[in-house]
Design a protein around this motif. Structure first.
Motif, PDB file in Angstrom:
ATOM      1  N   ARG A  85      87.576 101.638  10.539  1.00 35.54           N
ATOM      2  CA  ARG A  85      87.363 102.754  11.462  1.00 35.54           C
ATOM      3  C   ARG A  85      86.617 102.317  12.717  1.00 35.54           C
ATOM      4  O   ARG A  85      86.932 102.781  13.818  1.00 35.54           O
ATOM      5  N   ILE A  86      85.628 101.430  12.577  1.00 30.13           N
ATOM      6  CA  ILE A  86      84.898 101.015  13.777  1.00 30.13           C
ATOM      7  C   ILE A  86      85.773 100.104  14.638  1.00 30.13           C
ATOM      8  O   ILE A  86      85.705 100.146  15.872  1.00 30.13           O
ATOM      9  N   LEU A  87      86.632  99.309  14.006  1.00 32.34           N
ATOM     10  CA  LEU A  87      87.563  98.500  14.800  1.00 32.34           C
ATOM     11  C   LEU A  87      88.533  99.392  15.569  1.00 32.34           C
ATOM     12  O   LEU A  87      88.899  99.095  16.714  1.00 32.34           O
ATOM     13  N   HIS A  88      88.946 100.497  14.961  1.00 37.97           N
ATOM     14  CA  HIS A  88      89.777 101.469  15.675  1.00 37.97           C
ATOM     15  C   HIS A  88      89.013 102.055  16.858  1.00 37.97           C
ATOM     16  O   HIS A  88      89.579 102.203  17.970  1.00 37.97           O
ATOM     17  N   GLU A  89      87.750 102.393  16.666  1.00 37.53           N
ATOM     18  CA  GLU A  89      86.942 102.948  17.761  1.00 37.53           C
ATOM     19  C   GLU A  89      86.824 101.942  18.905  1.00 37.53           C
ATOM     20  O   GLU A  89      86.941 102.301  20.086  1.00 37.53           O
ATOM     21  N   PHE A  90      86.587 100.679  18.562  1.00 33.65           N
ATOM     22  CA  PHE A  90      86.499  99.644  19.593  1.00 33.65           C
ATOM     23  C   PHE A  90      87.807  99.556  20.382  1.00 33.65           C
ATOM     24  O   PHE A  90      87.814  99.537  21.614  1.00 33.65           O
TER      25      PHE A  90
END
Length: 215
Positions: free
Chosen positions: A167-172
């Motif tokens: 999820r944080i990689l998606h946000e990035f």
């Protein structure tokens, strides 16, 4: 609604108008992933600081932690500067509106602007260093051993990490895909190289060799 505990892992969140309004702004602006990540950054940064004898102003560190990824949100969807600068600029403006001194607001700005730059923040003020310290624990797992297992568990119980890595990689990716040039020379180039089709990583050596200088 359940009232959050006054302390988590022995760490309290200042009960001030500034902190409440910072929380509300980020809660209303960011995704659940970014919000809970930002809160964990405050706790983990504070805990790592305690393990190293570093003590930051809690309000300043809290704002730095909460705003550090605000540049990834839709409010900056048309920005063409590094996302770190967007969050840093937002935080400084927010602090100025709340009457915080220019010197203290600058510390918060630096903590956010440098949070993806390894090592350098550790040689700066605690309000700068401990934003990076918290990010390192939560995103990279660096420094987990400096925090007691029960404290890690308490923070994650309050602010869970469901599928956080993806999820944080998606946000990035979502936050920087429209400005790929801003990843030159920083860690976010790795993200776009993996997740943005057609992205070509800019090479520092090519930049030197292809400059306008004849030799």
């Amino acid at each position: 609604m359940t009232t959050p505990p006054s302390t988590t892992a022995g760490i309290g969140i200042p009960d001030s108008k500034l902190v409440r309004e910072a929380t509300e702004l980020v809660r209303d602006t960011a995704s659940d992933t970014v919000y809970h990540h930002s809160r964990r950054v405050y706790f983990f940064g504070t805990l790592r600081g305690l393990s190293r004898g570093l003590h930051a102003d809690p309000e300043l560190l809290y704002v730095g932690a909460m705003f550090h990824d605000l540049g990834l949100t839709d409010r900056h969807r048309h920005s063409q500067q590094r996302f770190e600068l967007d969050g840093a600029d937002d935080a400084r403006s927010f602090l100025h509106r709340h009457g915080v001194s220019a010197q203290d607001a600058q510390l918060v700005w630096e903590g956010i602007a440098l949070h993806t730059t390894p090592e350098i923040p550790w040689h700066m003020a605690p309000e700068v260093a401990l934003v990076t310290a918290g990010v390192e624990v939560d995103v990279l797992g660096i420094g987990r051993e400096e925090i007691a297992a029960r404290d890690l568990a308490e923070v994650v119980e309050l602010h869970p990490r469901p599928e956080f890595k993806q999820r944080i990689l998606h946000e990035f990716t979502h936050g920087i895909a429209h400005r790929p040039h801003t990843t030159f020379g920083n860690v976010k180039a790795d993200v776009l190289e993996r997740y943005l089709p057609g992205y070509v990583r800019q090479n520092f050596v090519d930049t030197i060799l292809n400059s306008d200088w004849p030799e």
